[in-house]
Design a protein around this motif. Structure first.
Motif, mmCIF file in Angstrom:
data_model
loop_
_atom_site.group_PDB
_atom_site.id
_atom_site.type_symbol
_atom_site.label_atom_id
_atom_site.label_comp_id
_atom_site.label_asym_id
_atom_site.label_seq_id
_atom_site.Cartn_x
_atom_site.Cartn_y
_atom_site.Cartn_z
ATOM 1 N N LEU A 214 -43.092 -44.721 3.915
ATOM 2 C CA LEU A 214 -41.524 -45.849 4.360
ATOM 3 C C LEU A 214 -43.176 -46.839 5.934
ATOM 4 O O LEU A 214 -43.566 -45.705 6.091
ATOM 5 N N PRO A 215 -43.023 -48.127 5.314
ATOM 6 C CA PRO A 215 -44.839 -48.192 6.591
ATOM 7 C C PRO A 215 -43.529 -48.575 7.799
ATOM 8 O O PRO A 215 -42.719 -48.785 8.376
ATOM 9 N N ASN A 216 -45.599 -48.799 8.935
ATOM 10 C CA ASN A 216 -44.859 -49.249 10.110
ATOM 11 C C ASN A 216 -44.092 -48.528 10.930
ATOM 12 O O ASN A 216 -43.199 -49.586 11.005
ATOM 13 N N GLU A 234 -49.848 -41.706 7.887
ATOM 14 C CA GLU A 234 -51.124 -42.002 8.847
ATOM 15 C C GLU A 234 -50.682 -42.713 9.821
ATOM 16 O O GLU A 234 -49.486 -43.247 9.784
ATOM 17 N N GLU A 235 -51.862 -43.070 11.113
ATOM 18 C CA GLU A 235 -50.887 -43.788 12.070
ATOM 19 C C GLU A 235 -52.835 -44.262 13.281
ATOM 20 O O GLU A 235 -53.551 -44.307 12.209
ATOM 21 N N ALA A 236 -52.124 -45.776 13.185
ATOM 22 C CA ALA A 236 -53.017 -46.019 14.320
ATOM 23 C C ALA A 236 -52.545 -46.919 15.743
ATOM 24 O O ALA A 236 -51.369 -46.880 15.671
ATOM 25 N N LYS A 449 -48.534 -46.948 18.930
ATOM 26 C CA LYS A 449 -48.912 -46.199 17.716
ATOM 27 C C LYS A 449 -48.083 -46.723 16.415
ATOM 28 O O LYS A 449 -46.588 -46.641 17.316
ATOM 29 N N ILE A 450 -48.192 -47.037 15.536
ATOM 30 C CA ILE A 450 -47.304 -47.251 14.245
ATOM 31 C C ILE A 450 -48.020 -45.906 13.287
ATOM 32 O O ILE A 450 -49.131 -45.658 14.036
ATOM 33 N N TYR A 451 -46.817 -45.822 12.757
ATOM 34 C CA TYR A 451 -46.947 -44.225 11.539
ATOM 35 C C TYR A 451 -46.165 -45.089 9.850
ATOM 36 O O TYR A 451 -45.584 -46.407 10.535
ATOM 37 N N THR A 452 -47.225 -44.999 9.361
ATOM 38 C CA THR A 452 -46.321 -45.534 7.489
ATOM 39 C C THR A 452 -46.264 -43.351 7.113
ATOM 40 O O THR A 452 -47.387 -43.148 6.560
#
Length: 477
Positions: A214-216, A234-236, A449-452
């Motif tokens: 599940l991206p972004n 993963e996060e940014a 923040k976005i996560y995948t």
């Protein structure tokens, strides 16, 4: 090779032409996967070679000479040459294309192709953001230069994956490009983008193994999936931002005091807490991630919520309240939540909002046509201030849907794209931000923040702050 990577996304794209589309739903499928530019961004947002293996810049910084990679083929089978590159850039510049990227090439005076492997771009003046801009402009076959319909449905790029099927509102299926110029890539046996509008269905699909990625996703979704067996995250902090846009040709939003009042009325901390569930930060015109350019939000007086000040500004504006206005809302969970908060906060100063939440295609059409009083959306960010500010806020800019015009700002933006000294550019864009922050045509809200979320068996994927899925080329499972 393993089976294709099954990816679940919320919405179907509005189109796939890389020179025309503006929606995230399109970019997440085509950027760095189907299409590539002369230059590219790595995971740390550094500019690196893309379809050009190298470039040389003249001493006067007005001539850029690009040498193309060897053995690059389009998905349709044709070899890529310098003629395709020149045609792609000219296609973006052509008025009939209507490309939102056109302003990024405004300094281009002429493009020469002395041989099949060499492209020479001549500029009318030095352009500090040119290389950054070229990371965002896909190269397509020259035969599409005057065709603005075919690529919307049948993409023809150079990337590691090629589209083999589009089932509207069901799935877009990509196969590996077996002729890809980067040897050993891609590692996946294709990528299937499954259109899954229901969040619960996406979540169950990931935890059950039906989907592997599940991206972004936003902070709310990430919290719900955190710690689930077999799922990793993963996060940014992303470059994309949320904002309220105002149509300055429609009263009372033509009044700068009203626009300033809206800024004071908005509590950005509340939006981060309630709409983003704490997964983000209040933000100004530039992302805090751009430490070379971004002005801290604490430097803007209007970013400290003050309802009394907002009411005083409304009174000073001479506008009779209550004001009734329509808020066009990007149909995403986070922007819907932001819209509901804004509805409450602006009501406190006499601005009553009716929420208009169309499907994505209609939102894009209304946005392009400036058919709104206000809108709330999530917009893509960039590492280069000019890429964003010039097209968005300069008089006549290709995405200046606000119809905003400010001669002082125009002069700064013209200067900013020609200035190559780093400290001088920083001063210019500090001034730009000070003009836009409080009474400009946009009220900047948050950077999230976005996560995948991925199946723990997925390897090699790195989340990118600009939401690109470019690293799918080096992903395996």
């Amino acid at each position: 090779m393993a089976a294709p990577l099954e990816v679940a996304v919320e919405q179907s794209p509005s189109g796939l032409d890389p020179h025309i589309v503006t929606a995230f739903t399109s970019f997440q499928i085509i950027d760095g996967t189907i299409y590539e530019g002369l230059a590219a961004l790595d995971g740390d947002l550094n500019i690196v070679p893309g379809l050009a293996s190298k470039w040389d810049i003249s001493d006067d910084k007005k001539t850029y000479t690009f040498t193309l990679q060897d053995g690059v083929k389009f998905h349709g089978g044709a070899m890529m040459t310098s003629k395709d590159v020149a045609s792609s850039l000219n296609r973006v510049l052509a008025k009939k294309t209507g490309s939102p990227l056109a302003s990024r090439l405004a300094a281009v005076e002429r493009i020469d192709t002395p041989d099949d492997k060499t492209v020479v771009i001549h500029l009318s003046a030095p352009s500090a953001p040119l290389l950054s801009s070229l990371t965002t402009i896909a190269i397509v076959p020259a035969k599409y230069e005057n065709d603005t319909e075919t690529l919307q449905r049948k993409p023809d790029g150079t990337g590691p994956f090629k589209m083999i099927e589009w089932q509207p509102d069901v799935a877009i299926k990509l196969a590996p490009n077996t002729d890809y110029w980067q040897k050993g890539l891609p590692k996946l046996d294709g990528v299937n983008f499954n259109i899954v509008p229901e969040a619960t269905t996406r979540h169950v699909g990931l935890t059950s193994g039906q989907y592997q990625m599940l991206p972004n996703i936003d902070g709310v979704t990430a919290q719900q999936l955190q710690g689930q067996p077999g799922v990793k995250m993963e996060e940014a902090l992303e470059l994309a931002y949320s904002l309220i846009g105002m149509n300055v040709t429609r009263p009372p939003f033509d009044n700068p005091k009203v626009r300033e009042a809206i800024n004071y009325a908005v509590n950005r901390g509340d939006i981060v807490a309630a709409a983003l569930f704490g997964a983000g930060v209040p933000g100004g015109p530039l992302s805090p991630a751009l430490t070379n350019f971004a002005t801290p939000v604490g430097d803007f007086a209007c970013f400290k919520p003050d309802v009394a000040k907002a009411k005083a500004l409304m009174a000073e504006s001479g506008i009779a309240t209550p004001v009734n206005a329509r808020l066009l809302v990007l149909p995403r969970d986070s922007t819907k939540a932001i819209a509901q908060i804004l509805q409450q906060e602006l009501a406190a100063i006499g601005i009553n909002l009716t929420l208009d939440i169309p499907e994505i295609g209609q939102f894009v059409q209304n946005w392009k046509n400036s058919d709104f009083d206000l809108f709330v959306s999530l917009n893509a960010g960039t590492i280069e201030p000019d890429d964003y500010f010039y097209r968005t806020f300069r008089t006549g800019g290709s995405t200046n849907v606000f119809k905003y015009s400010n001669k002082k700002l125009d002069a700064l933006l013209d200067k900013g794209r020609e200035e190559t000294d780093v400290e001088s550019r920083k001063k210019i864009y500090t001034d730009v931000q000070s003009i836009l922050a409080c009474d400009g045509p946009a009220s900047f809200l948050t950077y999230g923040k976005i996560y995948t979320a991925m199946n723990e068996k997925v390897k090699g994927y790195k989340i990118n702050p600009n939401r690109s899925l470019r690293t799918l080329r080096s992903t395996s499972q």
